[in-house]
Design a protein around this motif. Structure first.
Motif, PDB file in Angstrom:
ATOM      1  N   ILE A 321       8.122   0.928  -8.963  1.00 28.88           N
ATOM      2  CA  ILE A 321       8.593   2.042  -8.137  1.00 28.88           C
ATOM      3  C   ILE A 321       8.339   3.398  -8.800  1.00 28.88           C
ATOM      4  CG2 ILE A 321      11.004   2.202  -8.946  1.00 28.88           C
ATOM      5  CD1 ILE A 321      10.237   1.900  -5.259  1.00 28.88           C
ATOM      6  N   THR A 322       8.118   3.408 -10.132  1.00 29.49           N
ATOM      7  CA  THR A 322       7.800   4.694 -10.771  1.00 29.49           C
ATOM      8  C   THR A 322       6.511   5.301 -10.192  1.00 29.49           C
ATOM      9  OG1 THR A 322       6.849   3.411 -12.571  1.00 29.49           O
ATOM     10  CG2 THR A 322       8.963   4.452 -13.015  1.00 29.49           C
ATOM     11  N   SER A 323       5.635   4.441  -9.662  1.00 26.69           N
ATOM     12  CA  SER A 323       4.418   4.968  -9.028  1.00 26.69           C
ATOM     13  C   SER A 323       4.755   5.917  -7.890  1.00 26.69           C
ATOM     14  CB  SER A 323       3.561   3.822  -8.465  1.00 26.69           C
ATOM     15  OG  SER A 323       3.103   2.995  -9.496  1.00 26.69           O
ATOM     16  N   LEU A 324       5.845   5.627  -7.221  1.00 28.04           N
ATOM     17  CA  LEU A 324       6.266   6.463  -6.096  1.00 28.04           C
ATOM     18  C   LEU A 324       6.547   7.886  -6.569  1.00 28.04           C
ATOM     19  CD1 LEU A 324       8.384   5.378  -3.182  1.00 28.04           C
ATOM     20  CD2 LEU A 324       9.133   7.414  -4.368  1.00 28.04           C
ATOM     21  N   LEU A 325       7.126   7.973  -7.741  1.00 29.20           N
ATOM     22  CA  LEU A 325       7.429   9.284  -8.308  1.00 29.20           C
ATOM     23  C   LEU A 325       6.158   9.942  -8.834  1.00 29.20           C
ATOM     24  CD1 LEU A 325       9.551  11.301  -9.380  1.00 29.20           C
ATOM     25  CD2 LEU A 325       9.708   9.903 -11.418  1.00 29.20           C
ATOM     26  N   LEU A 326       5.428   9.198  -9.669  1.00 27.29           N
ATOM     27  CA  LEU A 326       4.298   9.809 -10.366  1.00 27.29           C
ATOM     28  C   LEU A 326       3.177  10.186  -9.407  1.00 27.29           C
ATOM     29  CD1 LEU A 326       4.307   7.526 -13.517  1.00 27.29           C
ATOM     30  CD2 LEU A 326       5.182   9.847 -13.297  1.00 27.29           C
TER      31      LEU A 326
END
Lengths: 395, 395
Positions: A321-326
């Motif tokens: 889910i960090t991909s969503l942020l980055l």
């Protein structure tokens, strides 16, 4: 005394007043109608009672779920009962529609779950007719917006006749130069779902890279074709070699992969060396997790369904889910009912394509309510030859 | 021959031509400037060389990272070097700004990570000055948009002087009736982040229920106060009793809980019996997972940071993502740089509040570059008394 055959609580109110007015009830005749079309078996053995004069009461065959189910419906979970009756008139003063169901739609949301926060849109209880989308003809109207003879599509019950008390989201069918059954699929809820998710959540531009999971489903097929018609690059995932072939060779997908045979991350790397702009996700879980790191900056994820999750004791974790942020992604869940205002726009876009034959659409139409248990199971076992439709009565 | 003290590659090009023009280099004088303000230590021991006539070359003290770091920076990871020099002129023909850094900002994004797909915005390499936001004064301009004396804020290097070759996102400071240091926090990147996430992603309405994680951080504090000023109900989470007290009693949050002491699900149930409309998330991981089932239909999640995840070998799984589908949520990652067009709107909203004292804002200003290793560490250990600012030079 109340009739024992009335099992649907929403008929009970009506039946009370009916019984107060009329006693005893006289069974008049049994019609064995001949249906020359594919709907032969459906309307057979309809029992008609008439009382009071002018009010037609008919037996109303129904598809019920034996008990609350915790997964998808097997054919053995369902049974046909013909012990219920209904009047063909809307009870006086009631804002309702009495409709005859012509086509019923087998869809993946029609399932149970033992978990909270999972869909249970399927059955209102044991021995209740199950719910689903369908195409119906208005027999009697208690609403100024509708009249007898109108054709509509929307949420109905799996039975021959339904008293619709809630029909704010029902759509009056205006275009009958295309098969009526299409309004259970391509031109109905699944089609409108594909349109809403792809255009409203996905916000596509020509040249976008589009990934569709469960791409061979009724929704996925249309998403892919809409994306191609818009000039996008489209890849779909599905669970059998046959479906992959059809996606690539019949439905015009640029590529497709079998998630059961190929590592998802490797497949996405192969199919999307430049990354994904729009992910139309019907399955969630591991597929969603695998796709997240492949999303391009400002990518959009239309969360349409999470088919892979509904039966799991413990849902799959999403670790990327960090991909969503980055990558500044947007992920949005949507429900097509809440976007009915877009339906005319959808039809304007899709009807010409349908008429010009620019959209491939396959139906697997079964005849008669009796066919519905097996037909509905085939939605979930992936064994249908196209959109599952039950033809209940002749048009 | 090239000077050994040049360690910043972006000065190398300039130094080459400079050295070709002038040889030998003459060290002229050492200035030990007196700084009456809080910036005393900062600009001390500046060494000035002049060559060719009219070009001032000064020693340029820098904060460097000893080696690539895989977590947040400890004071011991950083060191101060004063072996580099810089001209105070922009090299002829170069579209650049030579700026004197006045205030530097210690922010949570200034960290390393050993994992791909995690932030590494901190250091360009061992013995390179680290990057961060700051308030600077233009000493010489090679750009028509700026002139000497202009005050700006944006991404700079932790050193006394910086040659900015990339400044498209830098903002010229127009309002100097508020403390200049505020442009590192309340009126700078963190403030604009709070505004962008809350207004653009959160789309608040009066009466909305707002949850802010890491609510005591520079961003979280402002989100909470903006939400209160808008008539929302606001609850924050933080990691110490003191922070919880300050959130409730000083910053005007309606409620707050210590995620280290209270079960997150229970706390959210207690604080949001009606559910959450807007979740401004700075931490991700377990907090995000706990919040998802508490989101109301059509809730918005502004994914601003995932502080809890950057050091984990295996990121936390998100198991409640089905809530996003069932409640038709929107979750969006954003990066404030990409919303600089909103900055004037942000100032129009916030400046009056600042002038009227309607926003509480605390700074922890340390003096001089020498203080920066410990000051930056305090951002991550939560031991600072407010927004971490390093005052490098007098205004």
């Amino acid at each position: 005394m109340y009739s024992k055959v009335i099992t649907n609580p929403r008929f009970l109110v009506f039946t009370r007043s009916y019984i107060n007015l009329t006693s005893p009830r006289n069974q008049v005749t049994n019609h064995h109608l001949h249906h020359p079309s594919r709907t032969r078996a459906a309307a057979a053995a309809t029992t008609t009672t008439m009382d009071p004069p002018g009010t037609t009461v008919v037996r109303n065959k129904q598809v019920v779920c034996k008990e609350a189910i915790s997964s998808y419906p097997r054919a053995s979970d369902l049974r046909i009962i013909d012990t219920s009756t209904t009047s063909l008139k809307v009870p006086q003063g009631q804002e309702a529609l009495l409709v005859k169901n012509l086509y019923l739609s087998g869809d993946p949301h029609m399932r149970g779950s033992k978990f909270k926060n999972r869909p249970r849109l399927f059955s209102s209880g044991p021995d209740q007719p199950i719910s689903g989308f369908g195409v119906s003809k208005v027999v009697d109207s208690g609403s100024p917006g509708f009249k007898a003879g109108d054709l509509i599509w929307g949420l109905t019950k799996w039975e021959e006749y339904t008293l619709l008390t809630s029909f704010a989201n029902h759509v009056k069918i205006q275009h009958t130069d295309v098969p009526l059954s299409y309004y259970t699929g391509l031109l109905g809820m699944p089609g409108h779902t594909a349109y809403t998710g792809f255009y409203e959540v996905g916000r596509p531009k020509k040249g976008d890279y589009v990934f569709v999971s469960s791409a061979y489903g009724a929704v996925g097929q249309l998403v892919g074709q809409l994306a191609k018609l818009m000039g996008c690059y489209v890849v779909g995932s599905a669970g059998s070699k046959e479906k992959i072939e059809l996606l690539k060779n019949k439905l015009g997908f640029d590529d497709a992969f079998n998630y059961k045979e190929e590592d998802m991350d490797a497949a996405l790397k192969r199919c999307f060396p430049e990354g994904i702009d729009i992910f139309f996700d019907n399955v969630g879980g591991k597929t969603l997790d695998a796709a997240l790191p492949h999303m391009r900056s400002h990518g959009r994820i239309a969360a349409c369904g999470m088919l892979s999750q509904y039966d799991l004791e413990q849902p799959d974790g999403i670790f990327n889910i960090t991909s969503l942020l980055l990558n500044r992604l947007q992920m949005k869940g949507f429900l097509v009912f809440e976007h009915m205002d877009l339906y005319p726009k959808f039809l304007d876009l899709v009807l010409p394509y349908v008429r010009e034959g620019k959209i491939v659409y396959m139906e697997d139409i079964k005849e008669g309510l009796e066919s519905s248990p097996a037909a509905l199971e085939s939605v979930f076992t992936g064994t249908s030859a196209g959109k599952v439709v039950i033809a209940v009565a002749p048009e």
